[in-house]
Design an enzyme around this catalytic site. Sequence first.
Site, short mmCIF file in Angstrom:
data_model
loop_
_atom_site.label_atom_id
_atom_site.label_comp_id
_atom_site.label_asym_id
_atom_site.label_seq_id
_atom_site.Cartn_x
_atom_site.Cartn_y
_atom_site.Cartn_z
CE LYS A 161 50.11 -57.06 -7.77
NZ LYS A 161 50.84 -56.34 -7.72
CE LYS A 187 45.75 -53.19 -2.44
NZ LYS A 187 46.89 -53.77 -2.90
CE LYS A 223 49.73 -47.84 -9.80
NZ LYS A 223 51.75 -48.57 -9.42
P1 TYM Z 1 53.22 -50.42 -4.97
O1 TYM Z 1 53.80 -49.92 -6.66
O2 TYM Z 1 51.47 -51.20 -6.17
O3 TYM Z 1 52.32 -49.28 -4.87
C1 TYM Z 1 53.27 -47.91 -4.24
C2 TYM Z 1 52.86 -47.47 -3.38
O4 TYM Z 1 51.69 -47.09 -2.63
C3 TYM Z 1 51.20 -47.74 -1.67
N1 TYM Z 1 49.62 -47.92 -1.38
C4 TYM Z 1 48.44 -47.86 -1.22
N2 TYM Z 1 49.08 -47.11 -0.10
C5 TYM Z 1 47.29 -47.12 1.01
N3 TYM Z 1 46.60 -47.49 0.83
C6 TYM Z 1 46.81 -48.13 -1.03
N4 TYM Z 1 45.30 -48.29 -1.18
C7 TYM Z 1 47.76 -48.20 -1.54
N5 TYM Z 1 48.48 -49.14 -2.88
C8 TYM Z 1 49.23 -48.71 -2.85
C9 TYM Z 1 51.89 -49.07 -1.89
O5 TYM Z 1 51.75 -49.77 -0.14
C10 TYM Z 1 52.81 -48.79 -1.96
O6 TYM Z 1 54.34 -48.71 -1.11
N6 TYM Z 1 55.95 -54.02 -3.70
C11 TYM Z 1 56.11 -52.02 -4.05
C12 TYM Z 1 56.91 -51.74 -4.26
C13 TYM Z 1 58.30 -52.14 -4.57
C14 TYM Z 1 58.65 -51.57 -3.00
C15 TYM Z 1 60.61 -52.59 -2.99
C16 TYM Z 1 58.88 -51.28 -1.92
C17 TYM Z 1 59.36 -52.75 -4.60
N7 TYM Z 1 60.00 -52.70 -4.06
C18 TYM Z 1 61.04 -52.15 -1.91
C19 TYM Z 1 59.28 -51.29 -1.38
C20 TYM Z 1 60.54 -51.13 -0.87
C21 TYM Z 1 54.86 -52.53 -4.92
O7 TYM Z 1 54.03 -52.78 -5.31
O8 TYM Z 1 54.22 -51.24 -4.96
#
Ligand code: TYM
Length: 354
Positions: free
Chosen positions: A115, A217, A220
């Site tokens: 990032k 992957k 977004k």
């Molecule tokens: P974020 O908002 O990027 O994504 C949300 C969730 O979607 C999953 N994900 C995917 N799973 C499978 N294939 C994909 N292509 C894909 N893209 C996204 C992510 O793994 C996530 O589970 N850091 C985290 C948010 C967060 C969090 C937390 C999660 C903040 N604090 C505490 C768990 C516990 C994030 O940016 O997710």
Amino acid sequence: MTEFKPLVFSGVQPTGNLHLGNYLGAIRKFVALQENNDCIYCVVDLHALTAQLVHEDMATQIRSITAAFLAAGIDPKKHIVFNQSQVPQHAELAWIFNCVARIGWMNRMTQFKDKAGKDREQASLGLYAYPSLMAADILVYRATHVPVGEDQKQHLELARDIAMKFNMDFNDKIRPTGLGIDIKVGEEPVHAYFPMVEPLIDGPAPRVMSLKDGTKKMSKSDPSDLSRINLMDDQDAISKKIRKAKTDPDALPSEVDGLKGRPEADNLVGIFAALADKSKADVLSEFGGQQFSVFKPALIDLAVEVLAPINAEMRRLMEDPGHIDAVLRDGGERARTRAEKTMNEVRDIIGFVR
Ligand code: TYM
């Protein structure tokens, strides 16, 4: 040996459209887990500031993720749904964790490297400390299980390292409070205040890939909208994107082993399996030997059948922002009570006067 009370926690950032990766890697699992667990699901708005500070549509984005949670079937009365900024204890514990985590650990985080890109000097301090806030999100509730996609695995390993170091460093202070629990980490007995969180990553689609390139992957931030199915896509868009999805010229194999070296086929079979709550082996026993010209229409029908009701319910919910805000306020209040209990205990363990 006693154990920590099982508690599920996960979060989703309010940035950009939710896509099929978010749904299959995370939200669909959130829904299934609420049957047999106490669950807390959070819209992590503080995390959204790390890559970009000013968001014109922050409130709409927060409501839209909340609407997706509810539309997918999360029950905000039995469980807790809230946005992170309503519970300041997350940021407070994150500060303490910033003092627990080592710079060497943060330097290994691949998501930060991706990032921050080439110009790391210009990345925010928040982007660097992001995994420490994530650990605090989970541990401020002493949550034990975290459903996420595979891309979050390294962050959860860091959360375990932070919990472990806190437990070790404060070992002598935790014991007299009676707040700790004897657990085993591998063979090692540890007196722990914070649990070792278990990532829940399995399932047929832990990493949903781009529809245009099975080695990338689904994300977004991909400039091509054809690379992903968004939860807000209508039937025509879903159909067009799956029809145009990259494939290879061969028929589908009958065994999972036959998907090796065929990333696009593997991805579409994984998506089908996850949407149908089946294994990839089940899907291949049905479609093995068939061409994509047969498989894709079946996948389109299935995707529309699963996603159209969620899409319609999200739109309906978004017309009543007052209701969504009330859900978040109520969840925020209940989350705050739990988080404050932990923070009081942490303050006592550290020795802060209160
Ligand atoms: P974020 O908002 O990027 O994504 C949300 C969730 O979607 C999953 N994900 C995917 N799973 C499978 N294939 C994909 N292509 C894909 N893209 C996204 C992510 O793994 C996530 O589970 N850091 C985290 C948010 C967060 C969090 C937390 C999660 C903040 N604090 C505490 C768990 C516990 C994030 O940016 O997710």
